[in-house]
Design a protein around this motif. Sequence first.
Motif, PDB file in Angstrom:
ATOM      1  N   VAL A  31      12.541  48.272  42.342  1.00  0.00           N
ATOM      2  CA  VAL A  31      12.453  49.645  41.849  1.00  0.00           C
ATOM      3  C   VAL A  31      12.365  50.573  43.047  1.00  0.00           C
ATOM      4  O   VAL A  31      11.464  50.466  43.862  1.00  0.00           O
TER       5      VAL A  31
ATOM      6  N   THR B  68       5.452  54.088  40.111  1.00  0.00           N
ATOM      7  CA  THR B  68       4.067  54.381  39.735  1.00  0.00           C
ATOM      8  C   THR B  68       3.876  54.201  38.236  1.00  0.00           C
ATOM      9  O   THR B  68       2.933  53.547  37.787  1.00  0.00           O
ATOM     10  N   VAL B  69       4.821  54.774  37.455  1.00  0.00           N
ATOM     11  CA  VAL B  69       4.695  54.699  36.001  1.00  0.00           C
ATOM     12  C   VAL B  69       4.728  53.244  35.544  1.00  0.00           C
ATOM     13  O   VAL B  69       3.900  52.809  34.739  1.00  0.00           O
ATOM     14  N   LEU B  70       5.676  52.477  36.124  1.00  0.00           N
ATOM     15  CA  LEU B  70       5.795  51.068  35.724  1.00  0.00           C
ATOM     16  C   LEU B  70       4.550  50.278  36.116  1.00  0.00           C
ATOM     17  O   LEU B  70       4.103  49.394  35.375  1.00  0.00           O
TER      18      LEU B  70
ATOM     19  N   LEU C  55       8.411  57.529  41.667  1.00  0.00           N
ATOM     20  CA  LEU C  55       7.725  57.977  40.455  1.00  0.00           C
ATOM     21  C   LEU C  55       7.803  56.911  39.375  1.00  0.00           C
ATOM     22  O   LEU C  55       6.819  56.574  38.715  1.00  0.00           O
ATOM     23  N   LEU C  56       9.022  56.327  39.247  1.00  0.00           N
ATOM     24  CA  LEU C  56       9.218  55.266  38.251  1.00  0.00           C
ATOM     25  C   LEU C  56       8.328  54.070  38.573  1.00  0.00           C
ATOM     26  O   LEU C  56       7.729  53.454  37.679  1.00  0.00           O
TER      27      LEU C  56
ATOM     28  N   ASN D 276      12.866  54.212  42.909  1.00  0.00           N
ATOM     29  CA  ASN D 276      12.302  55.519  42.612  1.00  0.00           C
ATOM     30  C   ASN D 276      10.772  55.462  42.618  1.00  0.00           C
ATOM     31  O   ASN D 276      10.180  54.722  41.839  1.00  0.00           O
TER      32      ASN D 276
END
Lengths: 349, 165
Positions: A278, A285-287, A282-283, A280
């Motif tokens: 991964v 962190t969210v994941l 931000l992605l 990105n």
Amino acid sequence: MLELFTPELLDKSILILVLFLVTLGIAAYSTYFERKVAAFMQDRIGPDRAGPFGILQPLADGGKMFFKEEIMPNASDKLLFILGPSIFMVTSLMTGVVIPWGKDLEMFGRTITLQIADINIGILYVFGVVSLGVYGIMIGGWASNNKYALLGAVRASSQMISYELAMGLSVVAILMFTGSLSMKDIVESQSGSILNWNIFAQPLGFLIFLICAFAECNRTPFDLPECESELVGGYHTEYSSMKLGLFLFAEYINMFISSAVISCLYFGGYNFPFMDMVSNPLLLTVLSVASLFSKIFFFIFFFMWIRWTIPRFRYDQLMRLGWQVLLPLAIFNILLTGGFMTLKDYLKF
Amino acid sequence: MTEYIFYFLSFVSVLTALLVISARNPVHSVLYLILCFFSIAGHYILLNAQFLAIVHIIVYSGAIMVLFLFVVMLLNMNAESEPKKPMFAKLSAVIAGGSLFLVIVTALKKAEMVPVISPAESEIGLVKNLGKVLFNDFLLPFEITSVLFLSAMVGAVLLGKKELD
């Protein structure tokens, strides 16, 4: 002079508020899912009246608790009677601050750590706060001035003290090869392949920790402190209204926090397989947050699963399991880990 | 800021220590002692000795005081059931306590003021440094202490067993 109002302070305040609300929300909905899981296992429907699928049931329960009559026993120690549930609630809410909830969040050009306090004694802090939770139960049970409440309180606290030992020793084995007490370091050391998760290095330690976590949370099969057939309601026999609510609610918070600690110590925390693919941030962190929470939810379900499957122990069996089985096993696990580490150094692989 | 916290913690520890001996109810006494331990743990944190602080909380507040509380609660001691002590015992207690107080005051008067080390710079209280000191410089005393603890534990178990037979 310390600078008081920094952007970090704002970050942390927001984080504390969010964690507080999330903890309360998850604890509230755990009560709903507990009843749904129980219903499913017993081939019933469970709560379905408040809202679609009974989804508003926790709100209805909470409202009911607040409006119930407040009964204060005449012969009780008034101040301590109120202090008991308050201490229990506060200590269970305090544990969450050292848990790393996800990868660093990069937002507004700044890096925000999704952990409220990365103190270098992280895991010891958890043990310290957990050992204080005992006071809430003991003070509440004693202040009620009721034989059953006192017996329940004594049972709860001796159970928690006994299992704390084995729990601490099972974590020592992890600390030996992580080389740090900080929760963040422990989680970071498990990044990369799924085989780096501590569960594969410490299966025995995990089993001991899991059993002790059940005992610490006073959950079945170790819910002797509130054994209805012997002790009426245990340490909260004399409690009514929201004070009783706080005791019950704090137990669900404890369950949530111990699921989080188990996930962080043994199941890689916020790490997930193929994490480096991964790109990105931000992605990512969210994941990572989603990954930690899915592990937590699994363990909360596991707590419920056990509760509706396994009957309660007898008190002497509980004590024998703690002192004569789990404690020696935990010490053996430390020796095993130490021996393995020495061998690894010796053979240099 | 740290200074104010220090004064606050010192005030709390002295106040709760006084309350421990003046409280009529033994359970309240024990609870004040726990509060006192907490304020002392706060002092350790001010000295940047986090490990010492948390061990102090886990061992003293978390384990030993719970056992104290157990004993006091199960004995069910009340202010009413407290036996009246004779005048002689009270007088001798005052004299013994007073002479100890005198010794402490004279010892403190003779003590030299040590220059204050900035707590933020000394990191001796952190786990890593403490472990290195314990296992390099003080290995023998450290290990002997653990043997001492073990023998105390075995002794306690033996004493407990004897009463059962």
